[in-house]
Design an enzyme around this catalytic site. Sequence first.
Site, PDB file in Angstrom:
ATOM      1  N   TYR A   1       1.036  -1.379   0.070  1.00 31.43           N
ATOM      2  CA  TYR A   1       0.138   0.004  -0.019  1.00 31.43           C
ATOM      3  C   TYR A   1       0.991   1.208  -0.063  1.00 31.43           C
ATOM      4  CZ  TYR A   1      -4.002  -2.972   1.109  1.00 31.43           C
ATOM      5  OH  TYR A   1      -5.238  -3.932   0.982  1.00 31.43           O
ATOM      6  N   GLU A   2       0.419   2.311  -0.712  1.00 31.88           N
ATOM      7  CA  GLU A   2       1.394   3.493  -0.753  1.00 31.88           C
ATOM      8  C   GLU A   2       1.800   4.314   0.382  1.00 31.88           C
ATOM      9  OE1 GLU A   2      -0.934   5.487  -3.805  1.00 31.88           O
ATOM     10  OE2 GLU A   2      -2.176   6.596  -2.362  1.00 31.88           O
ATOM     11  N   SER A   3       1.276   3.827   1.526  1.00 30.36           N
ATOM     12  CA  SER A   3       1.552   4.527   2.653  1.00 30.36           C
ATOM     13  C   SER A   3       2.793   3.923   3.171  1.00 30.36           C
ATOM     14  CB  SER A   3       0.451   4.101   3.883  1.00 30.36           C
ATOM     15  OG  SER A   3       0.063   2.783   3.703  1.00 30.36           O
TER      16      SER A   3
END
Lengths: 287, 269
Positions: free
Chosen positions: B55-57
């Site tokens: 996930y881009e987090s």
Amino acid sequence: MAKFLPLSAGVEEVVRDSDKVAFEGFTHLIPYAAGHETVRQSRKDLTLVRMTPDLLYDQLIGMGAARKIVFSWGGNPGVGSLHRFRDAYEHGWPQPLEIEEHSHAAMANAYEAGAAGLPFAVLRGYRGAELPRVNPTIKSVTCPYTGEVLATVPAMQLDSAVIHAQKADRAGNVMLDGIIGVQKEAVLAAKRSLVTVEEIVDDLGPRSLNACVLPHWTITAISLVPGGAHPSYAQGLYKRDNAFYEVWDEIARDRDGFKAWMDANVLQKGPEAFAIHARKSSTGRVA
Amino acid sequence: MNTSAKPVWTPTEMMTIVAARALKSSDVCFVGIGAPSAACNLARLTHAPDITLIYESGTIATKPNVLPLSIGDGELCETALSTVSVPEMFRYWLQGGRITVGFLGGAQIDRFANLNTTFVGGTYAKPKVRLPGGGGAPEIATSCHEVFIIMAQGKRSFVDKLDFVTSLGHGDGKGSRERLGVTTKGPTRVITDLCLMEPDPGTKELTVVAMHPGVTRDQVVDSTGWDLKFAARLADATPPTPLELSVLRDLHARTRAAIEAQQQKGGEA
């Protein structure tokens, strides 16, 4: 050298009218309490910078604190629109809002370039995308080694950065744990910085040898605000209040409902109102 | 099993299941919130247990027990192999070419699978409806080895012309990506609640290659804003298996239960 200040004094010292300021946090550790204090102090003409402006920037924009927003994704994650942001941009209420829009990759690179003291960031980005047509700050450079044309964006250079962290020690060293986003870069790219923390401890305690720690001499001011990230969260202490993110959609939908909520929950309250959320910590520890 | 009971599923469940089937255990997948997240975790919990979800987090190889509401819920970090900073995520992992599949959706898509998540109606400066914007999409679209698009099909979303090109699909047809210096495949599948489309190898125009069980050709045509092409021979539609449906429904049920439990806790405070 970081000064320990009450939140009101911390915001007064660090966040000034017309600042280019980032209240950063990628879903996690969003400095809500500091943002609310900024509203209470009626800051004006701010250029608000953040990759993922969410409810906090909806609140600052709706209260008329912002002249401009620099961002890469402006929504309520998993829920929908930011109604106050849209009202300002689409209808100029309560005042017109200028936007400077990037992609996540470009903004993350811009923060890194700011922290590194470089004038611009370079990335293999924006190919075939239309943003460069509407954002004149997006340019390109030809690689002197390979001839490849790459996108550039100006480095993020901030007047002030505001972040939230799990803890600081008494010397003012700050530790962040979990999803750390671009907070380290934001602080290092800013002239002044304010960190709100869940607790102040004698020693940062057992941690990874590679833990994300900002030394005290990189920070202007630290304010103790337990629960200060709510409705965002603090890893290991309290969870993200996903239900509130859903409720916000209703609160922010119309101007009067929004103003009534802000009056009751921000203008009439102080940072101590956040402590109720800190008490939900899994360890039960509140400084 | 009760043989008199007709298998029943929703179009959204079918869409999610078809998307999940396209993923392999060896994939390294950049996951977005909503339908992509459900599809990726369904794949992980069924036929692709070793799939790497990112996930881009900053969370790498995460195994959430419940679906996150946001891209950075604590659940993603707690169950990840490692969590890196956001600049590192976009520079080393995405731009560095480590991601095999990127999942995207949008408010609008055109016949070449270009996507708009920026605004609908009016102009950029004066939009009728301002949307959240590109986020990670512009670079996910060009840096992942290939892209799967998942979105509900309708005339307002499958449009003849985008109001804004937020992220590149196949541009204006074959050769567009190459001319822009993009070396990745781009969108290879568009999964909707009605059908599966793939770009035609000769023109890169989206072509229906399979329709979900019970869906008619008229339904698909009526839900598309351009003159949609169909493959000469459509693949057989495989209905959801009982396992796929039960795992997906359990995942959603666990997610709902977690939200309700948190709401109750909030009420006591």
